[in-house]
Design a protein around this motif. Structure first.
Motif, PDB file in Angstrom:
ATOM      1  N   ARG A 108       0.838  -1.202   0.000  1.00 55.81           N
ATOM      2  CA  ARG A 108       0.000   0.000   0.000  1.00 55.81           C
ATOM      3  C   ARG A 108       0.871   1.249   0.000  1.00 55.81           C
ATOM      4  NH1 ARG A 108      -1.147   3.451   3.918  1.00 55.81           N
ATOM      5  NH2 ARG A 108      -2.986   4.771   3.681  1.00 55.81           N
ATOM      6  N   ASN A 109       1.878   1.221   0.882  1.00 60.14           N
ATOM      7  CA  ASN A 109       2.779   2.356   1.003  1.00 60.14           C
ATOM      8  C   ASN A 109       3.516   2.644  -0.305  1.00 60.14           C
ATOM      9  OD1 ASN A 109       3.887   4.387   2.409  1.00 60.14           O
ATOM     10  ND2 ASN A 109       5.354   3.146   3.540  1.00 60.14           N
ATOM     11  N   SER A 110       4.056   1.585  -0.918  1.00 62.82           N
ATOM     12  CA  SER A 110       4.859   1.831  -2.119  1.00 62.82           C
ATOM     13  C   SER A 110       3.962   2.158  -3.310  1.00 62.82           C
ATOM     14  CB  SER A 110       5.782   0.657  -2.411  1.00 62.82           C
ATOM     15  OG  SER A 110       5.084  -0.402  -2.981  1.00 62.82           O
ATOM     16  N   LEU A 111       2.749   1.584  -3.335  1.00 60.94           N
ATOM     17  CA  LEU A 111       1.805   1.939  -4.405  1.00 60.94           C
ATOM     18  C   LEU A 111       1.407   3.411  -4.292  1.00 60.94           C
ATOM     19  CD1 LEU A 111      -0.838  -0.887  -4.971  1.00 60.94           C
ATOM     20  CD2 LEU A 111       0.579   0.232  -6.676  1.00 60.94           C
ATOM     21  N   ASN A 112       1.128   3.850  -3.061  1.00 61.54           N
ATOM     22  CA  ASN A 112       0.763   5.251  -2.872  1.00 61.54           C
ATOM     23  C   ASN A 112       1.884   6.178  -3.320  1.00 61.54           C
ATOM     24  OD1 ASN A 112      -1.684   4.558  -1.883  1.00 61.54           O
ATOM     25  ND2 ASN A 112      -1.237   5.042   0.262  1.00 61.54           N
ATOM     26  N   ASN A 113       3.132   5.780  -3.038  1.00 59.69           N
ATOM     27  CA  ASN A 113       4.268   6.591  -3.479  1.00 59.69           C
ATOM     28  C   ASN A 113       4.321   6.692  -4.992  1.00 59.69           C
ATOM     29  OD1 ASN A 113       5.245   7.325  -1.033  1.00 59.69           O
ATOM     30  ND2 ASN A 113       6.698   5.617  -0.865  1.00 59.69           N
ATOM     31  N   VAL A 114       4.156   5.537  -5.657  1.00 58.48           N
ATOM     32  CA  VAL A 114       4.234   5.531  -7.117  1.00 58.48           C
ATOM     33  C   VAL A 114       3.092   6.358  -7.709  1.00 58.48           C
ATOM     34  CG1 VAL A 114       4.079   4.055  -9.159  1.00 58.48           C
ATOM     35  CG2 VAL A 114       5.438   3.329  -7.211  1.00 58.48           C
ATOM     36  N   LEU A 115       1.892   6.204  -7.117  1.00 56.25           N
ATOM     37  CA  LEU A 115       0.718   6.907  -7.651  1.00 56.25           C
ATOM     38  C   LEU A 115       0.873   8.424  -7.570  1.00 56.25           C
ATOM     39  CD1 LEU A 115      -2.275   4.743  -6.414  1.00 56.25           C
ATOM     40  CD2 LEU A 115      -1.370   4.958  -8.721  1.00 56.25           C
ATOM     41  N   TYR A 132      -6.986   6.204 -18.591  1.00 59.83           N
ATOM     42  CA  TYR A 132      -7.083   4.973 -17.809  1.00 59.83           C
ATOM     43  C   TYR A 132      -7.917   5.228 -16.564  1.00 59.83           C
ATOM     44  CZ  TYR A 132      -3.395   2.530 -20.370  1.00 59.83           C
ATOM     45  OH  TYR A 132      -2.658   1.901 -21.311  1.00 59.83           O
ATOM     46  N   THR A 133      -8.674   4.231 -16.143  1.00 57.05           N
ATOM     47  CA  THR A 133      -9.339   4.353 -14.844  1.00 57.05           C
ATOM     48  C   THR A 133      -8.288   4.103 -13.760  1.00 57.05           C
ATOM     49  OG1 THR A 133      -9.862   2.012 -14.791  1.00 57.05           O
ATOM     50  CG2 THR A 133     -11.518   3.470 -15.734  1.00 57.05           C
ATOM     51  N   ASP A 134      -8.638   4.485 -12.528  1.00 54.64           N
ATOM     52  CA  ASP A 134      -7.688   4.326 -11.423  1.00 54.64           C
ATOM     53  C   ASP A 134      -7.212   2.890 -11.290  1.00 54.64           C
ATOM     54  OD1 ASP A 134      -7.847   6.917 -10.878  1.00 54.64           O
ATOM     55  OD2 ASP A 134      -8.970   6.755  -8.999  1.00 54.64           O
ATOM     56  N   PHE A 135      -8.180   1.974 -11.384  1.00 52.22           N
ATOM     57  CA  PHE A 135      -7.831   0.577 -11.170  1.00 52.22           C
ATOM     58  C   PHE A 135      -6.894   0.069 -12.271  1.00 52.22           C
ATOM     59  CE2 PHE A 135      -8.588  -4.008 -11.370  1.00 52.22           C
ATOM     60  CZ  PHE A 135      -8.215  -4.319 -10.073  1.00 52.22           C
ATOM     61  N   GLU A 136      -7.215   0.449 -13.528  1.00 49.89           N
ATOM     62  CA  GLU A 136      -6.362   0.027 -14.652  1.00 49.89           C
ATOM     63  C   GLU A 136      -4.961   0.610 -14.520  1.00 49.89           C
ATOM     64  OE1 GLU A 136      -8.845  -0.809 -18.726  1.00 49.89           O
ATOM     65  OE2 GLU A 136      -8.590   1.251 -18.040  1.00 49.89           O
ATOM     66  N   ALA A 137      -4.921   1.858 -14.075  1.00 48.45           N
ATOM     67  CA  ALA A 137      -3.624   2.517 -13.922  1.00 48.45           C
ATOM     68  C   ALA A 137      -2.773   1.770 -12.905  1.00 48.45           C
ATOM     69  CB  ALA A 137      -3.825   3.965 -13.482  1.00 48.45           C
ATOM     70  N   ILE A 138      -3.425   1.340 -11.840  1.00 47.95           N
ATOM     71  CA  ILE A 138      -2.678   0.585 -10.826  1.00 47.95           C
ATOM     72  C   ILE A 138      -2.217  -0.739 -11.395  1.00 47.95           C
ATOM     73  CG2 ILE A 138      -2.917  -0.700  -8.666  1.00 47.95           C
ATOM     74  CD1 ILE A 138      -4.690   1.498  -7.604  1.00 47.95           C
ATOM     75  N   ARG A 139      -3.163  -1.433 -12.046  1.00 46.08           N
ATOM     76  CA  ARG A 139      -2.861  -2.781 -12.500  1.00 46.08           C
ATOM     77  C   ARG A 139      -1.789  -2.776 -13.588  1.00 46.08           C
ATOM     78  NH1 ARG A 139      -4.896  -6.492 -16.209  1.00 46.08           N
ATOM     79  NH2 ARG A 139      -6.127  -4.854 -17.154  1.00 46.08           N
ATOM     80  N   LYS A 140      -1.926  -1.859 -14.546  1.00 44.53           N
ATOM     81  CA  LYS A 140      -1.031  -1.919 -15.707  1.00 44.53           C
ATOM     82  C   LYS A 140       0.291  -1.210 -15.480  1.00 44.53           C
ATOM     83  CE  LYS A 140      -4.154  -2.922 -19.434  1.00 44.53           C
ATOM     84  NZ  LYS A 140      -5.230  -2.261 -20.131  1.00 44.53           N
ATOM     85  N   HIS A 141       0.285  -0.147 -14.682  1.00 46.57           N
ATOM     86  CA  HIS A 141       1.511   0.657 -14.606  1.00 46.57           C
ATOM     87  C   HIS A 141       2.123   0.759 -13.217  1.00 46.57           C
ATOM     88  CE1 HIS A 141       1.181   1.946 -18.752  1.00 46.57           C
ATOM     89  NE2 HIS A 141      -0.133   1.962 -18.541  1.00 46.57           N
ATOM     90  N   ALA A 142       1.298   1.011 -12.221  1.00 44.90           N
ATOM     91  CA  ALA A 142       1.866   1.305 -10.900  1.00 44.90           C
ATOM     92  C   ALA A 142       2.411   0.045 -10.219  1.00 44.90           C
ATOM     93  CB  ALA A 142       0.821   1.963 -10.014  1.00 44.90           C
TER      94      ALA A 142
END
Lengths: 301, 317
Positions: free
Chosen positions: B204-211, B224-234
């Motif tokens: 969670r911490n590192s995903l939040n940093n990347v986002l 991209y939707t938020d979820f897609e952005a997380i799944r594909k890139h973050a």
């Protein structure tokens, strides 16, 4: 050159006020963080309870006051245990064991770990190499089995429990202090102190130790959070001091004497909640102290 | 790399020496431990000492011990009257049956929770997941196990309270795989829930940093939707701290099973440790200690070497 006494007193006063200001400042910052304040209050209450357990408990914890596993009632808010002792009183006296073990372990771990970490980082080279190999060895040796074996071989007592836990936790302060001193010794003021002709020992005690102490303190707080569940664990497998009341011992009796099948949830749920609360509180307090005392960390987080 | 292997070898030698002296230097007469009676007559005691070579100087004893360890001979268990090595290998399988699925499940659970918390950043779901993860991280695992048994084996009798098979079954094999699985579920779930906590928090911490980085703005701008952005890139960018944590934990996974096995009376290596303590079984205890140490050292080295391939920055140092 001797100073006049009045000037010296003035100096002392000034120094003292500086220290007080620092403590007040620290407490103020602590107040800003709500979770840290809550943790501080909880731990403060528990420390008071552990010093004066007789003020808080209604019964003598070792005394049988009713039949086995009597459910919670007004007279016994948390019921009775497997032999009919008051669970709340046991819980209150158990606080003392946890706090004693936690404090002793944390103190010893710092007393052993801090000098090793400082010397290792300051001198570097061969000293560092030897000290770090020893530390690494203890880091990689499996902690649970080592703790269990030590507690098993030595005579069961509170000292044994403390010693067994110290053997597995002293490496943590070494790592934390060492990395701090490694960055400290590169600072300009240390180089200046060296050039001016201070001995190594004097530099360590005058210029490095005071800078490391706050970190050592927050590490100690966190070490208490590691030591308390370890004590509970050792007591839970029956390697604690049998004459001592502790949360781990309560869980040991609950587990081995069938509190489950008697549906006596009041026997094993409260001690676990106490352990959990203390662990979380020490961790929150330790982390917040580290952040407050180390402004560098605050910026990065 | 060769240096690391040599270091590991020295570490293992040191562990052997440590375990030898730990059991010799500390108080307690071994002949008393063998017979289990402190009132042993002196003549018998001397005879026992001679029989086991305990009258020889300590260093000679050590080299005999060292040679035996390398031959895979760890002595004979007092309690089971079987070679320690044999017992260890038998129990190792039971531990693997529990640990492999439990570890995989804990990582998957951690990733799932971490993604959800980061995806719903700042909402109630995020708060709930984060507090739960902190709770799981801090809970003493033996107590967590007790609560799970109380809830799901005693109160709602969904699962057995412990063991690997029922009391009437004596043999464990493919024939009763179903029975083993039934006994496996509760300890496995307990282990994965407790150990998923830290994975959740780290991801969670590192995903939040990347986002919060600039390039994520661009990706969002692309539609991209938020979820897609997380799944594909973050996720890819955020996974390094998680991989570090998982690999650091690898050595400790075995230790984590000790308490879980003890609570659920799962007959693996961890449970064996408690049996050895309970029956005063010195050879078994020593064998276990050596085994755990060797596995920890080998795991640490393997992870170090593997890490050089995963993260090229480590190689440069």
């Amino acid at each position: 050159m001797r100073m006049k006494t009045s000037t010296r007193i003035e100096m002392l006063k000034w120094k003292l006020s500086l220290h007080i200001k620092r403590v007040v400042n620290f407490l103020n910052q602590l107040r800003m963080k709500k979770s840290a304040l809550l943790a501080f209050i909880i731990l403060f209450i528990l420390v008071v309870i552990s010093i004066f357990p007789q003020l808080f408990s209604l019964y003598i914890p070792t005394e049988v006051v009713g039949s086995a596993w009597e459910p919670p009632s007004l007279a016994h808010p948390l019921g009775l245990d497997d032999v009919g002792r008051d669970v709340l009183s046991l819980l209150i006296y158990g606080t003392r064991t946890s706090m004693i073990v936690g404090f002793c372990v944390a103190f010893l771990a710092i007393v052993i770990g801090m000098p090793i970490g400082m010397l290792s980082a300051y001198y570097g080279g061969m000293v560092d190499n030897i000290l770090m190999r020893i530390t690494e060895f203890f880091l990689v040796i499996p902690s649970f089995p080592l703790m269990v074996i030590l507690a098993f071989i030595l005579k069961p007592s509170l000292q044994t429990v403390i010693l067994s836990i110290v053997v597995v936790v002293w490496t943590q302060p070494v790592r934390i202090i060492r990395s701090e001193v490694l960055s400290l010794k590169e600072r300009l003021y240390i180089t200046r102190a060296k050039v001016v002709g201070n001995t190594n020992m004097r530099i360590i005690s005058r210029y490095i130790l005071p800078r490391v102490l706050p970190l050592a303190f927050s590490t100690m707080i966190m070490a208490m959070g590691w030591a308390i569940p370890s004590e509970a664990f050792l007591s839970w497998i029956g390697l604690g001091d049998p004459t001592n009341i502790s949360w781990g011992t309560m869980l040991y009796y609950a587990f081995t004497r069938g509190a489950f099948t008697s549906n006596a949830w009041w026997h094993f749920i409260p001690p676990g909640i106490m352990i959990l609360t203390v662990v979380i509180a020490f961790n929150i307090l330790g982390h917040s102290m580290e952040e407050i005392l180390n402004p560098k960390l605050r910026k990065t987080i | 790399m060769i240096l690391r292997v040599i270091q590991a070898f020295i570490m293992i030698l040191a562990a052997i020496a440590f375990s030898f002296f730990l059991f010799r230097v500390l108080p307690g007469d071994p002949s008393v431990a063998i017979s289990g009676d402190p009132r042993l007559p002196t003549a018998t005691r001397e005879m026992l000492n001679k029989m086991f070579g305990l009258d020889k100087p300590l260093f000679e004893q050590f080299f005999v011990f060292l040679a035996n360890v390398f031959k895979g001979n760890l002595g004979i268990s007092f309690q089971y009257k079987l070679p320690v090595t044999q017992i260890l290998l038998e129990r190792l399988w039971n531990t693997i049956i529990l640990l492999v699925p439990a570890t995989i499940l804990s990582i998957l659970l951690g990733i799932l929770m971490g993604i959800i918390a980061s995806w719903r950043q700042g909402t109630l779901i995020d708060t709930v997941i984060t507090s739960l993860a902190t709770l799981f991280w801090s809970v003493p695992s033996f107590w967590g196990g007790m609560i799970m048994i109380y809830l799901f084996a005693v109160n709602i009798p969904l699962f057995p309270t412990g063991g690997i098979v029922g009391y009437t079954t004596t043999k464990i094999g493919w024939g009763n795989a179903g029975e083993v699985l039934y006994h496996l579920l509760l300890p496995m779930i307990t282990y994965s829930v407790i150990y998923s906590g830290q994975y959740t928090l780290v991801l969670r911490n590192s995903l939040n940093n990347v986002l919060s980085e600039d390039f994520m703005q661009l990706i969002k701008a692309k539609g991209y939707t938020d979820f897609e952005a997380i799944r594909k890139h973050a996720l890819k960018n955020a996974s390094l701290p998680l991989i570090t944590l998982i690999s650091l934990n690898f050595g400790y996974i075995l230790l984590g099973s000790i308490t879980i096995e003890a609570v659920f009376t799962w007959p693996g290596l961890g449970r064996l440790l408690f049996e050895a303590v309970f029956y005063n079984d010195y050879p078994l205890l020593q064998g276990l200690f050596l085994f755990f140490s060797t596995v920890m050292i080998l795991m640490t080295v393997t992870v170090d070497i593997l890490y050089m391939y995963i993260d090229p920055r480590v190689r440069l140092k």
